[in-house]
Design an enzyme around this catalytic site. Structure first.
Site, PDB file in Angstrom:
ATOM      1  N   ASP A   9      13.501  19.139  -8.164  1.00  0.00           N
ATOM      2  CA  ASP A   9      12.618  18.705  -9.239  1.00  0.00           C
ATOM      3  C   ASP A   9      13.429  18.617 -10.527  1.00  0.00           C
ATOM      4  O   ASP A   9      14.568  19.109 -10.587  1.00  0.00           O
ATOM      5  CB  ASP A   9      11.456  19.689  -9.371  1.00  0.00           C
ATOM      6  CG  ASP A   9      10.460  19.274 -10.430  1.00  0.00           C
ATOM      7  OD1 ASP A   9      10.224  18.065 -10.569  1.00  0.00           O
ATOM      8  OD2 ASP A   9       9.915  20.153 -11.127  1.00  0.00           O
ATOM      9  N   LYS A  10      12.865  18.014 -11.555  1.00  0.00           N
ATOM     10  CA  LYS A  10      13.575  17.895 -12.835  1.00  0.00           C
ATOM     11  C   LYS A  10      13.100  18.935 -13.843  1.00  0.00           C
ATOM     12  O   LYS A  10      13.857  19.801 -14.270  1.00  0.00           O
ATOM     13  CB  LYS A  10      13.404  16.487 -13.428  1.00  0.00           C
ATOM     14  CG  LYS A  10      14.160  16.291 -14.737  1.00  0.00           C
ATOM     15  CD  LYS A  10      13.891  14.942 -15.343  1.00  0.00           C
ATOM     16  CE  LYS A  10      12.511  14.906 -15.993  1.00  0.00           C
ATOM     17  NZ  LYS A  10      12.428  15.777 -17.197  1.00  0.00           N
ATOM     18  N   PHE A  19      -6.398  17.953 -18.766  1.00  0.00           N
ATOM     19  CA  PHE A  19      -5.389  17.076 -18.177  1.00  0.00           C
ATOM     20  C   PHE A  19      -5.345  17.269 -16.662  1.00  0.00           C
ATOM     21  O   PHE A  19      -5.406  18.389 -16.167  1.00  0.00           O
ATOM     22  CB  PHE A  19      -4.014  17.393 -18.771  1.00  0.00           C
ATOM     23  CG  PHE A  19      -2.892  16.576 -18.206  1.00  0.00           C
ATOM     24  CD1 PHE A  19      -2.553  15.362 -18.776  1.00  0.00           C
ATOM     25  CD2 PHE A  19      -2.168  17.016 -17.109  1.00  0.00           C
ATOM     26  CE1 PHE A  19      -1.521  14.602 -18.264  1.00  0.00           C
ATOM     27  CE2 PHE A  19      -1.142  16.259 -16.585  1.00  0.00           C
ATOM     28  CZ  PHE A  19      -0.819  15.052 -17.167  1.00  0.00           C
ATOM     29  N   LYS A  76      -4.832  12.277 -25.855  1.00  0.00           N
ATOM     30  CA  LYS A  76      -3.393  12.072 -25.741  1.00  0.00           C
ATOM     31  C   LYS A  76      -3.043  12.010 -24.260  1.00  0.00           C
ATOM     32  O   LYS A  76      -3.738  12.581 -23.411  1.00  0.00           O
ATOM     33  CB  LYS A  76      -2.616  13.201 -26.423  1.00  0.00           C
ATOM     34  CG  LYS A  76      -2.756  14.557 -25.740  1.00  0.00           C
ATOM     35  CD  LYS A  76      -1.953  15.612 -26.463  1.00  0.00           C
ATOM     36  CE  LYS A  76      -2.105  16.964 -25.757  1.00  0.00           C
ATOM     37  NZ  LYS A  76      -1.388  18.039 -26.467  1.00  0.00           N
ATOM     38  N   ARG A 119      10.380  13.304 -23.565  1.00  0.00           N
ATOM     39  CA  ARG A 119       9.084  13.170 -22.902  1.00  0.00           C
ATOM     40  C   ARG A 119       8.079  12.671 -23.941  1.00  0.00           C
ATOM     41  O   ARG A 119       7.900  13.295 -24.993  1.00  0.00           O
ATOM     42  CB  ARG A 119       8.632  14.511 -22.323  1.00  0.00           C
ATOM     43  CG  ARG A 119       9.567  15.045 -21.267  1.00  0.00           C
ATOM     44  CD  ARG A 119       9.347  16.526 -21.028  1.00  0.00           C
ATOM     45  NE  ARG A 119       8.011  16.804 -20.538  1.00  0.00           N
ATOM     46  CZ  ARG A 119       7.688  16.911 -19.245  1.00  0.00           C
ATOM     47  NH1 ARG A 119       8.632  16.742 -18.333  1.00  0.00           N
ATOM     48  NH2 ARG A 119       6.461  17.190 -18.864  1.00  0.00           N
ATOM     49  N   ARG A 161       8.077   9.123 -11.102  1.00  0.00           N
ATOM     50  CA  ARG A 161       6.643   8.912 -10.938  1.00  0.00           C
ATOM     51  C   ARG A 161       6.209   9.254  -9.506  1.00  0.00           C
ATOM     52  O   ARG A 161       5.421   8.553  -8.894  1.00  0.00           O
ATOM     53  CB  ARG A 161       6.261   7.467 -11.266  1.00  0.00           C
ATOM     54  CG  ARG A 161       6.484   7.057 -12.709  1.00  0.00           C
ATOM     55  CD  ARG A 161       5.648   7.873 -13.653  1.00  0.00           C
ATOM     56  NE  ARG A 161       5.649   7.334 -15.012  1.00  0.00           N
ATOM     57  CZ  ARG A 161       5.181   7.988 -16.064  1.00  0.00           C
ATOM     58  NH1 ARG A 161       4.690   9.209 -15.924  1.00  0.00           N
ATOM     59  NH2 ARG A 161       5.205   7.431 -17.258  1.00  0.00           N
TER      60      ARG A 161
END
Length: 720
Positions: free
Chosen positions: A39-40, A204, A228, A257, A419
Site C-alpha cells: 500500500d502507499k 465519508f 469536501k 493529496r 484508484r
C-alpha cells in the site's frame, strides 16, 4: 518447534523492535518471496499529513505565504465583529442576509475567510483535552479551564487528513475548541467563540469519496451545507470553472493529496423540505440506501466552489534504501493505492520505486474490449518500463485479457495500480499466485488492506495511524516499512535454510534406521525380528539425536551483515534449491547408502562378535548421525557443541544400565530373542544362527546353558 524458534528470534531482534510473529507455520516463506505488493498511504509514507497548499482559483498560497492567509482571516473576522457591533443588540438578523456585503464577498480576504471556515467546520474531528486537575474535580470547572489551554488540546479523527486540515485552520487563527453530537465551537483570532449547531452529518465512505455537513450559525441563523471530497466526484457537483482539473493535476504531480471544498447556502424552507425527505428515506423499508443517497444528492447541485487543498504525506524513514535493497534481491514490487494516478506516480518516483531515468508507461483509460486490445498491443512494444494503470482500466483488461495483461505486467520492474478498491487489491494478489506460481507478500497498514494481506502467501501488517486491523490480520507485524528489509534478507533466509536442513535431517534420521532394519531382516531371511527394541528406539528419536538435529535452528550460512550488504544472495533462495525433489532424492540415497553400509559392515567386520551386532551397529548409527550434523553446520554456536556433547554423553551413560538392550544378557544366558516368534519364525532364526559361523560358536559356548531350541536346531539342520 523449529518454526516457533524462528518466530522467537524475529521478535527478539533488536534491529527490528516491535516485530510480532502471529503464525508458527510459514516463517520460511519469508525466504522465497518474488512479489511484494504494498500500500502507499501509511506504508511507504508516514500517514502524517502536513498542509502544503491552498488554491482559490486565481490565487495560491503555499507554506511560505501562510502568514497572508492568517492576516486575511484576522481582517475578515475583525470586519464581521465591527459590523455586528454596529448592528446593535440584534441577535437574529434575517435568514437570507449574509454578514459581509456583496462587495466584500468578492474580495480575496472574504474568499479566504469562506474557505477557512468551511475547512474548520466540514470534518469529523473531535478536540480532546488532557485535564491537569484531579480525577474527582468538578467537570464544569475543568472544561472551562480546558478551553483556554491550547497546549493540552489534541485532535482525534478517523483520518489523519482531517487532523491536518483542522490543525492548519488553528495555525491561521480559527480554532476548533469543542464539539459534541449536536454542536461545535470555533474561536476566532480575536478570541470570540462562535457556536454552530450540527443539523446533519454525511460521513465519508469509500464509495461516495466525499463528506458533507449542514450547520446553523447560532449568531446569524444561517444554514449552510459544506462538502469536501475527491476532485473526480466534486467536479460534477460544483459550478462551472476552468481551473479545478488543471490545478488538481499540478498538485498531484507534486505528490500532494487533494480535496475540493464547496458550499451551498440553504434557506429555512429548503432545509425543512430536505429534512422531511431525508427522514422519510431513512424510515423506508425497501431500498433504503438508494433513497437516502438520492435525498442527499438533491442538495449536491450547483455548489459554490470555495477552494482546493493540498496535503503532503511524508515518506517513511529509509524507504528509498529499503526499496533499492528489495529490488537488488530480485523482488518485484507492486504498489496498490486508492490515490490519484498523478499522486501515485509522484510517490513512486520520490520513493525510488521507479527510478527517475526509467520509462513509465501510463495505461490509457479504456472502457471497451477493442480499446483494451489496442492499449495492450502498444504496451507490448515497450521494454523495461514501469507500468501505471488505474483501477477502471485494470478491471476492463482483466475482464477480457486477463492472461495477457498479467503476463505483460509481470515483465515490468515495477507496477503502480491507482484508484484500486480493496477487492481489486485482493484479486491482483490471487492473479499473481495463479499465473506465476510464485510466492507473494502483501504489506499494508489500514483496514482496506486486510483482504490483500489475507489473500497473499505471506501477510505483513504495519501498526500505523489507521488502527491495528492490518496488523492483527497479518502473519507478521512490524512498526516501520524499513524493517521488512532485515525481516526478509536475514530472518527469511535463515528460516528457509534452517527449515530445509532440519527437514532433511529428520528424514535422514528415520530412513537410515529403517534401512538398517531392512538389511537385518533380509539377512535373517525376512524373519520378523526387530533389530532395536524398547528404549533404544525411543532414545534414538529423543536424547541420542534430537538435540544436535534441533540445534540446526542456530546455524547460519551467511552472517546477517553480509546478507544485508549483498541482497543478491536472496535471489538463489527463490529457486527453491535448498529443499527440492533433487535434494530429497540425494538425501534418500545418502540415507539408504549409510544404513546399508552400517548394517552390512557390522555383520561382516564383526562376524566373530555377531551376538554384539546390536551394540556395534547402534553405536555406529548414533555416531554417524552426530557426525553428519557436525559436517552440515556452517557456523558453530556454543549451544551446538553442548548439544553434540550432551547427546554423546547420554549414549555413553546409557551403555552402563541398558546392557540388556544391547545383547550382553542374551550372550551369557544362551537365549536367542525368540519372544514373539512361533513355528516357522523360530525355525528360520535357528537356520540363520546355524548357517552363521559365529552363531555356531555361540550355541556351543561352554559357559551358556543349553538352548531350549538346540534340539529343534539339530532337527532342522538334519532336515535341511
Amino acid at each position: 518447534m523449529g518454526k516457533a524458534a524462528y518466530g522467537w528470534m524475529m521478535m527478539r531482534d533488536e534491529n527490528i523492535p516491535g516485530t510480532v510473529v502471529r503464525t508458527s507455520t510459514i516463517p520460511e516463506e519469508l525466504g522465497r518471496l518474488v512479489y511484494l505488493l504494498t500500500d502507499k498511504t501509511g506504508t511507504l509514507t508516514q500517514n502524517e499529513m502536513v498542509f502544503k497548499r491552498l488554491h482559490l482559483g486565481t490565487v495560491s498560497y503555499g507554506t511560505d505565504t501562510m502568514d497572508e492567509v492568517q492576516s486575511h482571516v484576522r481582517s475578515a473576522y475583525a470586519q464581521l465583529h465591527s459590523q455586528a457591533g454596529g448592528n446593535g443588540a440584534s441577535s437574529t438578523p434575517p435568514r437570507k442576509a449574509q454578514p459581509p456585503g456583496p462587495r466584500v464577498r468578492k474580495s480575496v480576504s472574504s474568499r479566504v475567510y469562506e474557505v477557512v471556515r468551511a475547512i474548520a467546520l466540514c470534518h469529523n474531528v473531535t478536540p480532546v483535552y488532557e485535564s491537569g486537575a484531579g480525577v474527582t474535580g468538578e467537570t464544569e470547572y475543568a472544561e472551562a479551564d480546558q478551553d483556554l489551554s491550547d497546549e493540552n488540546r489534541t485532535y482525534q479523527a478517523s483520518s489523519p487528513d482531517e487532523v491536518a486540515l483542522v490543525r492548519w485552520t488553528e495555525s491561521v487563527g480559527l480554532t476548533l475548541v469543542s464539539r459534541d453530537l449536536t454542536s461545535m465551537q470555533l474561536r476566532t483570532p480575536g478570541g470570540q467563540v462562535l457556536t454552530y449547531r450540527v443539523l446533519q452529518l454525511f460521513p465519508f465512505t469509500s464509495e461516495s469519496k466525499r463528506m458533507g455537513i449542514i450547520v446553523r450559525d447560532e449568531s446569524t441563523a444561517e444554514i449552510t451545507f459544506y462538502m469536501k471530497g475527491a476532485d473526480t466526484v466534486m467536479a460534477a457537483v460544483v459550478q462551472y470553472n476552468d481551473w479545478l482539473e488543471e490545478e488538481c493535476g499540478n498538485m498531484a504531480r507534486e505528490g500532494l493529496r487533494t480535496l475540493v471544498v464547496a458550499k451551498r447556502a440553504l434557506t429555512e424552507e429548503q432545509y425543512q423540505d430536505f429534512e422531511s425527505r431525508y427522514t422519510q428515506a431513512k424510515l423506508s423499508v425497501h431500498d433504503r440506501a438508494l433513497k437516502v443517497a438520492a435525498a442527499v444528492e438533491s442538495l449536491e447541485r450547483e455548489m459554490q466552489l470555495l477552494g482546493l487543498t493540498g496535503v503532503e504525506d511524508r515518506l517513511q524513514a529509509d524507504v528509498r534504501p529499503t526499496l533499492e535493497l528489495l529490488r537488488n534481491a530480485g523482488i518485484k514490487i507492486w504498489m496498490l493505492t486508492g490515490d490519484k494516478l498523478e499522486t501515485a506516480t509522484c510517490i513512486a518516483k520520490s520513493s525510488h520505486l521507479v527510478s527517475r531515468t526509467q520509462d513509465v508507461h501510463v495505461f490509457r483509460p479504456v472502457a471497451s474490449r477493442g480499446e483494451a486490445h489496442l492499449e495492450l498491443n502498444a504496451f507490448r512494444r515497450k521494454h523495461d518500463c514501469a507500468l501505471v494503470v488505474s483501477g477502471d482500466s485494470l478491471e476492463v483488461c482483466l475482464r477480457y485479457y486477463e492472461h495477457e495483461f498479467v503476463e505483460l505486467a509481470c515483465q515490468c520492474p515495477a507496477v503502480v495500480c491507482c484508484r484500486c478498491s480493496p477487492t481489486q487489491k485482493a484479486r491482483i494478489v490471487q492473479l499473481l499466485q495463479q499465473h506465476t506460481r510464485r510466492r507473494t507478500c502483501a504489506i499494508g497498514d489500514g483496514g482496506n488492506d486486510v483482504s490483500m494481506i489475507q489473500a497473499a502467501d505471506c501477510g505483513i501488517g504495519i501498526e500505523g495511524k489507521e488502527g491495528r486491523a492490518a496488523s492483527l490480520a497479518a502473519d507478521f507485524s512490524i512498526t516501520q516499512f524499513r524493517h521488512i528489509g532485515r525481516l526478509l534478507m536475514v530472518h527469511g533466509r535463515s528460516s528457509y535454510k534452517r527449515s530445509a536442513a532440519l527437514g532433511q535431517f529428520v528424514m535422514h534420521r528415520g530412513l537410515i534406521i529403517s534401512t538398517m532394519q531392512a538389511v537385518f531382516s533380509s539377512v535373517c531371511y525376512f524373519a520378523s525380528v526387530p533389530l532395536y527394541q524398547g528404549f533404544l528406539m525411543v532414545g534414538y528419536a529423543t536424547v541420542y539425536t534430537m538435540f544436535p538435529v534441533f540445534s540446526l535452528v542456530l546455524d547460519q550460512d551467511v552472517k546477517p551483515d553480509m546478507a544485508m550488504l549483498y541482497p543478491e544472495l536472496y535471489k538463489d533462495l527463490t529457486k527453491g534449491r535448498s529443499l527440492s525433489f533433487k535434494t530429497f532424492l540425494v538425501w534418500v540415497v545418502i540415507s539408504i547408502y549409510q544404513g546399508g553400509i552400517l548394517m552390512y559392515g557390522a555383520l561382516v567386520l564383526f562376524e566373530s562378535e555377531f551376538v554384539h551386532v546390536v551394540a556395534i551397529s547402534f553405536t555406529a548409527l548414533v555416531l554417524t548421525e552426530l557426525l553428519m550434523v557436525a559436517l552440515t553446520v556452517r557456523t558453530w554456536h556454543w549451544l551446538m557443541v553442548v548439544a553434540e556433547l550432551l547427546s554423546l554423553g547420554c549414549y555413553v551413560a546409557s551403555l552402563a544400565f541398558l546392557n540388556e538392550y544391547f545383547g550382553h544378557c542374551k550372550a551369557h544366558t544362551g537365549k536367542l530373542p525368540t519372544h514373539g516368534l512361533t513355528g516357522e519364525g523360530s525355525q528360520r532364526l535357528v537356520i540363520i544362527f546355524k548357517t552363521w559361523p559365529s552363531s555356531r560358536r555361540w550355541l556351543s559356548c561352554g559357559r551358556c546353558r543349553p538352548s531350549p531350541w538346540s534340539a529343534a536346531s539339530r532337527s532342522t539342520s538334519s532336515s535341511t
